[in-house]
Design an enzyme around this catalytic site. Structure first.
Site, PDB file in Angstrom:
ATOM      1  N   TRP A 487      26.972  58.495  53.188  1.00 13.30           N
ATOM      2  CA  TRP A 487      25.791  58.421  52.310  1.00 13.30           C
ATOM      3  C   TRP A 487      25.898  59.441  51.177  1.00 13.30           C
ATOM      4  CZ3 TRP A 487      22.589  62.569  51.383  1.00 13.30           C
ATOM      5  CH2 TRP A 487      21.503  62.290  50.529  1.00 13.30           C
ATOM      6  N   ASP A 489      27.485  61.178  48.330  1.00 15.56           N
ATOM      7  CA  ASP A 489      28.524  60.889  47.347  1.00 15.56           C
ATOM      8  C   ASP A 489      29.457  62.070  47.112  1.00 15.56           C
ATOM      9  OD1 ASP A 489      28.169  58.251  46.585  1.00 15.56           O
ATOM     10  OD2 ASP A 489      26.491  58.743  45.269  1.00 15.56           O
TER      11      ASP A 489
HETATM   12  C1  GLC Z   1      22.373  59.076  44.874  1.00 10.24           C
HETATM   13  C2  GLC Z   1      23.076  57.737  45.005  1.00 10.24           C
HETATM   14  C3  GLC Z   1      23.138  57.303  46.454  1.00 10.24           C
HETATM   15  C4  GLC Z   1      23.691  58.405  47.319  1.00 10.24           C
HETATM   16  C5  GLC Z   1      22.933  59.687  47.121  1.00 10.24           C
HETATM   17  C6  GLC Z   1      23.525  60.853  47.887  1.00 10.24           C
HETATM   18  O1  GLC Z   1      21.028  58.930  45.178  1.00 10.24           O
HETATM   19  O2  GLC Z   1      22.426  56.719  44.256  1.00 10.24           O
HETATM   20  O3  GLC Z   1      23.933  56.153  46.576  1.00 10.24           O
HETATM   21  O4  GLC Z   1      23.645  57.983  48.663  1.00 10.24           O
HETATM   22  O5  GLC Z   1      22.939  60.016  45.759  1.00 10.24           O
HETATM   23  O6  GLC Z   1      24.755  61.234  47.400  1.00 10.24           O
END
Ligand code: GLC
Length: 797
Positions: A487, A489
């Site tokens: 989740w 990034d």
């Molecule tokens: C942002 C992205 C999502 C990701 C989150 C954490 O909200 O849109 O896809 O999971 O960052 O990195």
């Protein structure tokens, strides 16, 4: 400081000070035609895609300009102003205004020197053009000569990036014409079909119900050299000079003038869209009669309010009510429609649906519009590749069965996504579960749906394939690999480093498969999933727990991330909250880890994603290091994760904690600290800067965020305790002891439930007694078979 307030009866947010600390926006339209508008009429519109269908220009990260401007001028004194406070920006002691952001419309009222204006902006339901209804009222006694100018700055062509950067080309492919009641803009008008990347388009900006006194189709002429939207020379002069653009920058500007006796008013509309000349003419004729406007605005309200009415709550907390009844729900529909594409921060370039984002977004609307959720679920399932992994981005042009995928260079260069992420397909489990539980539509599991690349399968087998993908991508210690990201990034754990978050997701997926398999009497799958659940449970226990917490991951070189004593990033929120959500942690352990969260991560604006933030001790794949401490993935209050925390506390029955977390980051609860928060007090943002930032409490990236859906789920399933399963509805509210009673009206499988919860002894959870239409139910469970068209439900905690 406060700039506005909620009007729950009208489902509006009412801004009575226009000098908000940031543009406070609203969304109009549908996926066919999207429009973003701020309280000062800044913003832009697009046909289908913010990247490839941009009609109005907007300069990001600037002064909220330009937008949909309506200028007014007193033709006797020469004084001029705008129907939105900006761009002209008259002194606020003389200029009064109110902006009402509603569901699918934005209404601006202003009064300056006894002239009142009312402009209502909307996209009619199901339409792909926009309407600006203008009403000008002479509130004084003496007659006034008033000019009104509508202005829109067209893009030179529909591709946003081309319009912005390829000026040596785009400035020379467009021109404008004047056609009685409208400015017509053509793009590549000599071509019959698209040439190279460019498309043949025509747009129009019209006035209906008033005659045109003068016009202009050239932006430079409208503004004048070295001028701005706040002081256009043509408005100053009281006349547009009739220049039409041929090359350079087009615009639509139309002037209409009135003599208004004291107390009299004038009413007409401006129209804007990407339409051929003949259609523009038809629209001008249709909107000559202003009564159509009231009907259309009414229709929009009915459409939205009917959806939102599917869950109405009345709790002792108005902030909670404002968000759940209207604004959080509306935001969920907006993220559902536009994913992360177009806002005042996202410039529209993400030309598709991020897999994890959209599959999570669906969860936010299942209880309000299960049919829309179903369509999107099927669509997203068709974005799964036949080996079970999911396309990180499902393009707007998605063609199931024929898509390229991350293994293909074409996909990588076309989307910018280099490879698979570990979590994407695993989001399907809770989403499909929630849909099936809400609707009872188990037949969906047998529906045959194509894979993105080739082949097709039943939805149930798609889910099995998603599990296969994880099982085929295990890293060290037999745990799921972190791949390009889970989740988060900013975590590159790679092909052999492992993610504890994904391990919990997978554990939860097994549980959901067991429920489905049981219902289908598929003993083989049930046994297989049970065995997998046990196997992974053991590894999680052995490898992912350290002293008093669940760790976050293990790198490819076997370094544990998030263990006690680490100088940085020693506690992470998600593995703790997900240990509860996934069902892995038992009650005692769940409570213990969430107590640790409260102690180590909580702040006055919510719990941090992790702490302490990275400065000097990040491992190679910890990209969060890129951000300033206390920001985004580097230890901010990442708001999406607050929803999971609320849910986890509620699942443990600790309603007080659940509401405490909820209110810390609730936009409505921050209505009085707008100068700290900056963003709209009626929508969630992506994150809030935390204690490591000198600007603690400042929030960023409005509207398009997974926060909307996770907080919604945390409230609906968690705090309100509406937990459907295949056969009925469980009621497990988890509320603060101070909530002595509350009511909910919920539509469930076509039946209306009027639910009253009484909590005279001030419990935080639990059920002493549940009656449905006067009959006692067993435990806190309402079998669907017990329900009539309308039901009175009383739960005593
Ligand atoms: C942002 C992205 C999502 C990701 C989150 C954490 O909200 O849109 O896809 O999971 O960052 O990195």
């Amino acid at each position: 400081m406060q700039y506005g307030s909620f009007d729950p009866a009208k489902r509006e947010y009412v801004i009575d000070r226009p000098d908000t600390p940031a543009p406070w926006a609203n969304y109009l339209g549908s996926p066919a035609y999207g429009a973003i508008i701020s309280n000062n009429a800044g913003g832009y519109s697009f046909v289908k895609s913010g990247a490839a269908g941009r009609i109005i220009r907007y300069r990001f990260n600037e002064q909220d300009r330009p937008g949909r401007y309506v200028y007014l001028r007193d033709d006797e004194s020469g004084d001029y102003w705008s129907a939105s406070w900006q761009p002209v920006g008259k002194p606020l002691d003389q200029y009064k205004s109110i902006c009402r952001h509603g569901t699918g419309y934005t209404h601006l009222e202003a009064e300056y020197k006894e002239v009142r204006s009312e402009v209502c902006y909307y996209v009619p339901h199901g339409a792909d053009y926009e309407v600006w209804r203008v009403k000008i009222i002479n509130n004084g006694k003496k007659a006034r000569k008033i000019s009104c100018f509508g202005f829109v700055e067209f893009t030179c062509e529909s591709f946003y990036e081309q319009d912005q950067v390829n000026l040596q080309y785009t400035q020379f492919i467009t021109r404008t014409y004047f056609k009685d009641q409208f400015i017509l803009q053509t793009i590549n008008e000599n071509c019959l079909n698209a040439v190279n990347e460019s498309r043949v388009d025509t747009r129009f900006f019209a006035v209906a119900g008033a005659s045109v006194a003068s016009y202009c189709g050239d932006k430079a002429k409208f503004l004048g050299n070295y001028r701005d939207y706040g002081n256009p020379v043509s408005v100053e002069n009281g006349k547009l000079d009739g220049t039409l653009n041929y090359n350079l920058n087009p615009c639509g500007a139309l002037h209409t003038a009135f003599n208004l006796e004291g107390g009299k008013s004038a009413e007409f509309v401006f129209l804007l869209g990407q339409k051929k000349e003949a259609v523009a003419r038809e629209l001008v004729t249709r909107y000559k009669d202003a009564s159509i406007v009231e009907r259309e605005i009414d229709e929009l309200k009915k459409y939205w309010h009917a959806k939102l009415d599917n869950l109405k709550v009345s709790t002792p907390d108005d902030n909670f009510n404002n968000m759940i009844n209207t604004w959080n729900s509306y935001q969920c529909f907006i993220t559902f429609a536009w994913s992360r594409a177009a806002s005042l921060i996202y410039c529209g370039q993400r030309n598709g649906y991020g897999y994890r984002d959209t599959v999570q977004d669906i969860q936010g609307i299942i209880h309000l519009d299960p049919d829309a959720a179903l369509d999107k679920i099927k669509f997203m399932i068709s974005g799964q590749v036949s080996h079970g992994g999911a396309l990180p981005l499902v393009k707007y042009s998605h063609n199931p069965g024929h898509e390229d995928k991350p293994e293909d260079q074409s996909y990588r260069s076309g989307t910018g996504h280099p490879t698979y992420r570990a979590d994407d397909a695993l989001w399907l489990f809770p989403t499909v579960w929630k849909y099936v539980a809400e609707t009872g539509n188990v037949a969906l599991l047998d529906e045959v749906i194509p894979y993105a690349d080739s082949g097709e399968d039943t939805l149930f087998n798609h889910l099995k394939k998603a599990i296969d993908f994880s099982l085929n991508h295990l890293g060290i210690h037999g745990l799921p690999a972190g791949l390009h990201a889970d989740w988060n990034d900013c975590l590159r754990l790679g092909a052999s480093g492992v993610s504890v978050f994904v391990a919990m997701q997978l554990y939860y997926a097994f549980e959901i498969m067991i429920r489905f398999a049981k219902h289908r009497k598929d003993a083989a799958t049930e046994a297989q999933m049970t065995q997998l659940k046990t196997r992974f449970g053991k590894i999680i226990e052995e490898r992912c727990w350290d002293m008093d917490r669940f760790v976050r991951g293990i790198t490819e070189s076997d370094v544990v991330v998030g263990k006690p004593g680490d100088p940085e990033a020693s506690v992470w929120l998600n593995p703790q909250s997900w240990s509860v959500i996934s069902g892995f942690a038992d009650e005692a352990r769940g409570k213990a880890v969430l107590d640790l969260v409260h102690k180590e991560l909580n702040t006055k604006y919510g719990a941090r994603l992790m702490a302490p933030p990275y400065r000097r001790h990040a491992f190679d794949g910890a990209l969060a290091l890129l951000f300033n401490p206390g920001t985004k993935e580097n230890g901010a209050i990442f708001l999406q994760t607050q929803g999971w925390l609320v849910l986890a506390e509620a699942l443990l029955g600790r309603g007080g904690r659940a509401l405490e977390y909820y209110l810390e980051s609730c936009p409505s609860a921050q209505n009085g600290i707008a100068e700290t928060r900056l963003l709209e007090p009626y929508v969630y943002s992506q994150f809030t800067e935390s204690i490591d930032s000198p600007f603690e409490g400042r929030s960023h990236v409005h509207w398009l965020t997974g926060t909307a859906s996770t907080v919604m789920v945390g409230c609906v399933e968690g705090i309100l305790g509406l937990r459907p399963d295949i056969d009925g509805l469980r009621l497990s509210p988890a509320v603060p002891a101070s909530w002595k009673s509350f009511t909910m009206e919920k539509v469930f499988r076509g039946c209306k439930l009027n639910i009253k919860v009484d909590n005279p002894e001030g419990h935080e959870s639990g059920c002493k007694k549940l009656t449905v239409n006067g009959t006692a139910a067993e435990g806190n469970y309402i079998p669907a078979s017990m329900l009539k068209a309308e039901n009175e439900v009383v739960l005593e905690m």
